[in-house]
Design a protein around this motif. Structure first.
Motif, PDB file in Angstrom:
ATOM      1  N   GLN A  32      95.393  32.060  59.779  1.00 47.85           N
ATOM      2  CA  GLN A  32      95.441  33.286  58.996  1.00 47.85           C
ATOM      3  C   GLN A  32      95.954  33.020  57.592  1.00 47.85           C
ATOM      4  O   GLN A  32      95.354  33.434  56.597  1.00 47.85           O
ATOM      5  CB  GLN A  32      96.354  34.291  59.687  1.00 47.85           C
ATOM      6  CG  GLN A  32      96.716  35.496  58.831  1.00 47.85           C
ATOM      7  CD  GLN A  32      97.973  36.176  59.311  1.00 47.85           C
ATOM      8  OE1 GLN A  32      97.893  37.239  59.886  1.00 47.85           O
ATOM      9  NE2 GLN A  32      99.120  35.570  59.074  1.00 47.85           N
ATOM     10  N   GLN A  33      97.086  32.317  57.479  1.00 47.12           N
ATOM     11  CA  GLN A  33      97.689  32.079  56.171  1.00 47.12           C
ATOM     12  C   GLN A  33      96.810  31.190  55.297  1.00 47.12           C
ATOM     13  O   GLN A  33      96.637  31.455  54.107  1.00 47.12           O
ATOM     14  CB  GLN A  33      99.065  31.436  56.336  1.00 47.12           C
ATOM     15  CG  GLN A  33     100.095  32.322  57.014  1.00 47.12           C
ATOM     16  CD  GLN A  33     100.433  33.569  56.201  1.00 47.12           C
ATOM     17  OE1 GLN A  33     100.426  34.669  56.718  1.00 47.12           O
ATOM     18  NE2 GLN A  33     100.708  33.393  54.922  1.00 47.12           N
ATOM     19  N   LEU A  36      93.681  33.048  54.072  1.00 41.57           N
ATOM     20  CA  LEU A  36      94.007  33.942  52.966  1.00 41.57           C
ATOM     21  C   LEU A  36      94.205  33.153  51.675  1.00 41.57           C
ATOM     22  O   LEU A  36      93.722  33.553  50.607  1.00 41.57           O
ATOM     23  CB  LEU A  36      95.268  34.738  53.288  1.00 41.57           C
ATOM     24  CG  LEU A  36      95.761  35.658  52.160  1.00 41.57           C
ATOM     25  CD1 LEU A  36      94.743  36.749  51.856  1.00 41.57           C
ATOM     26  CD2 LEU A  36      97.112  36.274  52.514  1.00 41.57           C
ATOM     27  N   SER A  90      97.540  39.250  54.550  1.00 44.77           N
ATOM     28  CA  SER A  90      97.671  38.348  55.701  1.00 44.77           C
ATOM     29  C   SER A  90      97.668  39.113  57.003  1.00 44.77           C
ATOM     30  O   SER A  90      97.208  38.617  58.026  1.00 44.77           O
ATOM     31  CB  SER A  90      98.961  37.525  55.579  1.00 44.77           C
ATOM     32  OG  SER A  90     100.081  38.389  55.524  1.00 44.77           O
ATOM     33  N   SER A 124     101.724  38.414  53.167  1.00 47.59           N
ATOM     34  CA  SER A 124     101.144  37.956  51.902  1.00 47.59           C
ATOM     35  C   SER A 124     100.002  38.875  51.502  1.00 47.59           C
ATOM     36  O   SER A 124      99.277  39.392  52.365  1.00 47.59           O
ATOM     37  CB  SER A 124     100.606  36.528  52.053  1.00 47.59           C
ATOM     38  OG  SER A 124     101.540  35.690  52.705  1.00 47.59           O
ATOM     39  N   PHE A 244     101.792  31.050  50.123  1.00 51.81           N
ATOM     40  CA  PHE A 244     101.295  31.669  51.351  1.00 51.81           C
ATOM     41  C   PHE A 244     101.410  30.733  52.547  1.00 51.81           C
ATOM     42  O   PHE A 244     101.411  31.202  53.690  1.00 51.81           O
ATOM     43  CB  PHE A 244      99.828  32.064  51.192  1.00 51.81           C
ATOM     44  CG  PHE A 244      99.600  33.232  50.267  1.00 51.81           C
ATOM     45  CD1 PHE A 244     100.647  33.925  49.691  1.00 51.81           C
ATOM     46  CD2 PHE A 244      98.303  33.636  49.976  1.00 51.81           C
ATOM     47  CE1 PHE A 244     100.425  34.998  48.846  1.00 51.81           C
ATOM     48  CE2 PHE A 244      98.064  34.715  49.135  1.00 51.81           C
ATOM     49  CZ  PHE A 244      99.130  35.398  48.566  1.00 51.81           C
TER      50      PHE A 244
END
Length: 432
Positions: A32-33, A36, A90, A124, A244
């Motif tokens: 996910q991070q 992004l 995020s 984020s 992030f």
């Protein structure tokens, strides 16, 4: 097979399941991070390709097609008028079309050990927008925000966007947007230094922060002129999206934006961050009061760009009056002037009208020297920049006194007139 062997196998199996779930959750958070961050870096690269007043409706359509999964607009969107916004988070709740991994949902709902943060999860967000007017892009903005995780254990709750909410102990946000008139931004926050000092050192941008954001957050916004050189815009918006994905979290605004190192907006002892103790209060008298720069340091074209009205006047007479106010003692020069013309917008002060002009030029409390270029000499002609609220909510009539702040007076010379035209050319019909 004995009971003990079965028990060992069950325990090993349970441990394997737990480790597998932990690994899956860790991978979900990391994916996910990093996803992004990947999108954010490419979005920023696309925004850096925009050239205000030059990028066309076709360029805007390409951006809308590329970022349509995260973009939206209100009302209609045509080549004549369109404001398009792109938002990514995020913990993406605003856009139901983008699915989230089931393991991440489970982790966010049951995360009593704060594993989301330990696995590198950060609230984020990244935003960008652009405004199309008459077939070209006239305005743009970008912003990013990231949470600073707690060091102690706690349950984490989700947020719609870190840029508007704060469920963590500490958050960082930085943004930049194009703005037509920079000198009229005094009411939107706390700015770096005095307005004159900023515009003298960097005439294309101002930097500010909200006045109340000191304990739980740091927010910085750069406002730059719509005619700022592209290289300067890129410097002001070169965000570090590695914040992030870092396990060692970003802790200061300059971690998000390297250009912020020179701004020092959060360097005071009351705004030192989540891990630095706050010293005892110091009396106001111990803070140094810097002397303002000479008015000649500010380019005339900058004042012409930022002013709502610009007048050509002749000074008829002057006198000095002393004012006693709650926050200090001032000497004010009051002059009778004759207005010759309004050089920018039509002003309420009509040509040939005679009125009074008020101007503060000496502040005795801090013993600031007066600027000789600020005095009006009877018989001479001047260019003045009246102090008027740019929001247009302030009622100004022909009976209103001409009030202008420090550096609001210039000699009326051919060179000054040429500089005025350079500044006027940087204004457009879209407000602000």
């Amino acid at each position: 097979m004995t009971f003990r062997k079965w028990a060992v196998r069950i325990v090993l199996f349970a441990c394997g399941v737990v480790l597998s779930l932990v690994l899956i959750a860790f991978l979900a958070v990391q994916i996910q991070q990093r996803t992004l961050r990947w999108h954010a870096e490419r979005l920023l690269a696309d925004m850096h390709q925009i050239r205000l007043y030059q990028s066309t409706w076709a360029d805007a359509q390409r951006l809308m097609h590329r970022w349509g999964a995260w973009g939206h607009y209100d009302g209609s969107c045509t080549a004549a008028s369109c404001k398009y916004e792109i938002e990514m988070d995020s913990i993406d709740r605003y856009n139901p079309r983008i699915p989230r991994h089931a393991s991440l949902d489970w982790l966010l709902q049951h995360d009593r050990l704060n594993l989301y943060q330990w696995f590198g999860g950060r609230n984020s967000a990244v935003r960008a927008s652009f405004t199309v007017h008459d077939g070209t892009i006239w305005r743009e903005s970008t912003a990013m925000g990231v949470s600073v995780p707690r060091r102690k254990m706690r349950r984490v709750t989700t947020v719609d966007t870190i840029l508007n909410d704060d469920d963590f102990d500490w958050s960082l946000s930085v943004g930049a947007l194009s703005y037509q008139r920079l000198q009229t931004l005094g009411g939107v926050g706390v700015f770096m230094g005095d307005s004159e000092d900023e515009l003298a050192r960097h005439p294309y941008y101002k930097v500010g922060r909200p006045g109340g954001c000191m304990v739980l957050c740091q927010i910085v916004v750069a406002y730059y002129s719509t005619h700022t050189p592209p290289a300067e815009i890129e410097r002001l918006t070169s965000y570090d999206f590695s914040c992030f994905t870092r396990f060692n979290p970003c802790m200061r605004i300059e971690d998000l934006l390297p250009a912020a190192k020179e701004w020092h907006l959060y360097d005071s002892e009351y705004e030192s961050g989540p891990t630095v103790p706050v010293p005892k209060e110091r009396p106001l008298s111990e803070y140094p009061v810097p002397k303002p720069p000479p008015c000649s340091n500010i380019p005339v074209w900058v004042q012409a760009r930022d002013a709502r009205y610009v007048l050509a006047v002749e000074a008829l007479s002057t006198k000095i009056v002393k004012l006693h106010e709650d926050y200090g003692e001032y000497h004010r020069e009051v002059a009778n002037v004759r207005v010759f013309s309004s050089l920018k917008e039509p002003a309420p002060w009509l040509p040939r009208a005679i009125g009074s002009a008020n101007h503060v030029y000496l502040e005795k409390e801090y013993d600031l020297p007066s600027d000789e270029g600020e005095h009006l000499v009877p018989g001479r002609r001047y260019i003045v920049f009246p102090n008027v609220n740019d929001s247009r909510a302030q009622l100004v009539t022909k009976a209103s006194p001409l009030s202008f702040e420090r550096c609001g007076v210039r000699e009326d010379t051919p060179e000054t007139r040429r500089e005025l035209e350079k500044g006027f050319a940087q204004n457009d019909t879209l407000h602000p």
